[in-house]
Design an enzyme around this catalytic site. Sequence first.
Site, mmCIF file in Angstrom:
data_model
loop_
_atom_site.group_PDB
_atom_site.id
_atom_site.type_symbol
_atom_site.label_atom_id
_atom_site.label_comp_id
_atom_site.label_asym_id
_atom_site.label_seq_id
_atom_site.Cartn_x
_atom_site.Cartn_y
_atom_site.Cartn_z
ATOM 1 N N GLU A 245 2.694 13.600 -5.566
ATOM 2 C CA GLU A 245 2.370 14.253 -4.294
ATOM 3 C C GLU A 245 0.888 13.937 -4.135
ATOM 4 O OE1 GLU A 245 4.468 16.427 -2.660
ATOM 5 O OE2 GLU A 245 6.239 16.545 -3.863
ATOM 6 N N CYS A 279 -4.470 19.431 0.665
ATOM 7 C CA CYS A 279 -3.665 18.042 0.946
ATOM 8 C C CYS A 279 -3.337 17.897 2.385
ATOM 9 C CB CYS A 279 -2.732 17.855 -0.135
ATOM 10 S SG CYS A 279 -1.383 19.186 -0.319
HETATM 11 P P1 NAD Z 1 -7.419 12.860 -8.628
HETATM 12 O O1 NAD Z 1 -6.245 11.946 -8.558
HETATM 13 O O2 NAD Z 1 -8.650 12.633 -9.217
HETATM 14 O O3 NAD Z 1 -7.052 13.611 -10.222
HETATM 15 C C1 NAD Z 1 -5.438 14.418 -10.313
HETATM 16 C C2 NAD Z 1 -5.326 14.340 -12.063
HETATM 17 O O4 NAD Z 1 -5.160 13.055 -12.470
HETATM 18 C C3 NAD Z 1 -6.468 15.150 -12.684
HETATM 19 O O5 NAD Z 1 -5.841 15.869 -13.583
HETATM 20 C C4 NAD Z 1 -7.138 13.856 -13.328
HETATM 21 O O6 NAD Z 1 -7.634 14.103 -14.602
HETATM 22 C C5 NAD Z 1 -6.081 12.886 -13.618
HETATM 23 N N1 NAD Z 1 -6.239 11.459 -13.777
HETATM 24 C C6 NAD Z 1 -7.300 10.741 -13.477
HETATM 25 N N2 NAD Z 1 -7.220 9.590 -13.732
HETATM 26 C C7 NAD Z 1 -6.071 9.400 -14.158
HETATM 27 C C8 NAD Z 1 -5.486 8.342 -14.634
HETATM 28 N N3 NAD Z 1 -6.222 7.087 -14.697
HETATM 29 N N4 NAD Z 1 -4.211 8.488 -15.394
HETATM 30 C C9 NAD Z 1 -3.637 9.570 -15.440
HETATM 31 N N5 NAD Z 1 -4.246 10.663 -14.882
HETATM 32 C C10 NAD Z 1 -5.536 10.635 -14.400
HETATM 33 O O7 NAD Z 1 -7.142 14.052 -7.656
HETATM 34 P P2 NAD Z 1 -8.169 15.345 -7.361
HETATM 35 O O8 NAD Z 1 -9.622 15.027 -6.983
HETATM 36 O O9 NAD Z 1 -7.860 16.208 -8.503
HETATM 37 O O10 NAD Z 1 -7.422 15.999 -6.329
HETATM 38 C C11 NAD Z 1 -7.471 15.894 -5.066
HETATM 39 C C12 NAD Z 1 -6.493 14.779 -4.386
HETATM 40 O O11 NAD Z 1 -5.083 15.666 -4.553
HETATM 41 C C13 NAD Z 1 -6.430 14.634 -2.801
HETATM 42 O O12 NAD Z 1 -5.963 13.245 -2.591
HETATM 43 C C14 NAD Z 1 -5.275 15.583 -2.489
HETATM 44 O O13 NAD Z 1 -4.621 15.418 -1.171
HETATM 45 C C15 NAD Z 1 -4.285 15.411 -3.463
HETATM 46 N N6 NAD Z 1 -3.433 16.583 -3.480
HETATM 47 C C16 NAD Z 1 -1.949 16.299 -3.100
HETATM 48 C C17 NAD Z 1 -1.196 17.582 -2.945
HETATM 49 C C18 NAD Z 1 0.213 17.300 -2.420
HETATM 50 O O14 NAD Z 1 0.981 17.991 -2.687
HETATM 51 N N7 NAD Z 1 0.699 16.218 -1.778
HETATM 52 C C19 NAD Z 1 -1.673 18.725 -3.373
HETATM 53 C C20 NAD Z 1 -2.868 18.795 -3.764
HETATM 54 C C21 NAD Z 1 -3.757 17.754 -3.879
#
Ligand code: NAD
Length: 471
Positions: A245, A279
């Site tokens: 997502e 998002c």
């Molecule tokens: P992010 O991708 O920076 O982090 C998300 C999660 O991934 C966190 O728990 C982080 O610690 C973890 N992570 C980071 N590096 C990783 C790696 N190398 N391997 C595995 N896990 C890792 O996202 P964010 O800044 O927390 O959230 C914002 C993003 O999420 C935006 O792009 C937003 O659009 C998206 N989002 C999407 C939805 C949806 O339903 N489509 C909903 C909410 C947020």
Amino acid sequence: MKMFCAGQWQETSKTINVINPFDQSVIDTIPQGSGDDVLKAVSVLEQGARIMKSMTAYDRSLILQKASELMLERKDDFARTISLEEGKILAESQVEAIRSAEVIRLSGEEARRMTGEMIPLEGNAGGQNKLGFTLRVPCGIVAAITPFNFPLNLVCHKVGPAIAAGNAILIKPASDTPLSALKLTELLLEAGLPKEAIACITGPGGEIGRAICTDSRIRKISFTGSYEVGTQICEMAGLKKVTMELGSNSPVIIMDDADLEKAAMAVSMAGYANAGQVCISAQRILTSSAIKSDFVDLLKSKVDALHTGNQLEESTKIGPMVRESDATRVEQWVNNAVSQGARLVTGGTRQGAIYAPTILDNTKPEMQVEKDEIFGPAVALSYFDDIEHAIQMANNTTYGLSAGIFTQDLDRAMKFAREVESGNLHINWSSQWRADAMPYGGLKHSGTGKEGPKYAIQEMSEEKMVIMHLT
Ligand code: NAD
């Protein structure tokens, strides 16, 4: 708070401060988990997966029902935790806490409906005297990697269906906002979830993420977050099942026959709720040139009424962004757009992590504020001449999560619904609306797979085909 690993609450030698983004005060400290912690947790979760598989769907639904009731009783505490760690205004956090209880309750209901289907084998050549049906069985261990922006509800969207489907669950919450997920873990244990069946490991994503993605005992990863991290996870995960997502830069089309008052009101909510960190935030506002100045004036009057400040104060409509560095990034993108020819209609100022609600006019597809995901309280207005042009602009993006159109014309609305490349399409509303029970997911770089308890249960279970060869 401690983290929950290998059936117990644990501390680690290294800790991370959890910060209130409004004033940078430390609200708690959490353990900095490691790859080793993941290995330890997974060994116990293997036992948990066996326990969960042996439980009936009815028993799993009772745990989820109890958890939902407990969450409703504690909704004010959850809401305050969400606001403190994320910066979301209290009114929005209260909605998130209530929705989260609903997601858990819905998951419990769906657990009772989880079923396979009869397959009419006799309709196939050579299929006489064969009886076929499918069985839905749990994946085993499911990992939930979650983002900061809905630190409770998006965890519930993974944990609820995972338990409903009979899996053990490993949660890796965002490192800025881990407290809601830890409190959820506490609550699920209290509701009767076996301690072997859940882990919540806190800390930055890199090391923990790699350990999760490369452990063959974890059968399914459900990730919500950015496109960049999502693609890294897919590369590491190999043949594991994944749900992704991801992000978006959602378009909202305002046709010349739109109810402008309704459209401006909807965009003034959808561009700025949770300081634009949703998002499905409305980002690219594609407006008919015929109504250009009318719409901009109306939208400006509504956006200027959005009061910024401390997320805990009732009068605040827009709180801080999750980190000051994010507000600085948005500031930079807006400044770049202005230097490339966009007009700043309102906003454009920053105080710490608070970025003022901003409208940019006359933006171009090559500007970052249109091309990439802003994920902040700013919208970008650009103009089209007819519906074909509007749809071409809406689709001019690598993303495809949600889109909205405002029009009184049914044919235009249906053309939009058929031709815009997006997982969710709203007619006479903005891109930002979600019912937790509905199928929800993106196209293109916005991801793969669906959430909503009924759909997530399918993604968190395996379908086995059983063929009885009768005589
Ligand atoms: P992010 O991708 O920076 O982090 C998300 C999660 O991934 C966190 O728990 C982080 O610690 C973890 N992570 C980071 N590096 C990783 C790696 N190398 N391997 C595995 N896990 C890792 O996202 P964010 O800044 O927390 O959230 C914002 C993003 O999420 C935006 O792009 C937003 O659009 C998206 N989002 C999407 C939805 C949806 O339903 N489509 C909903 C909410 C947020």
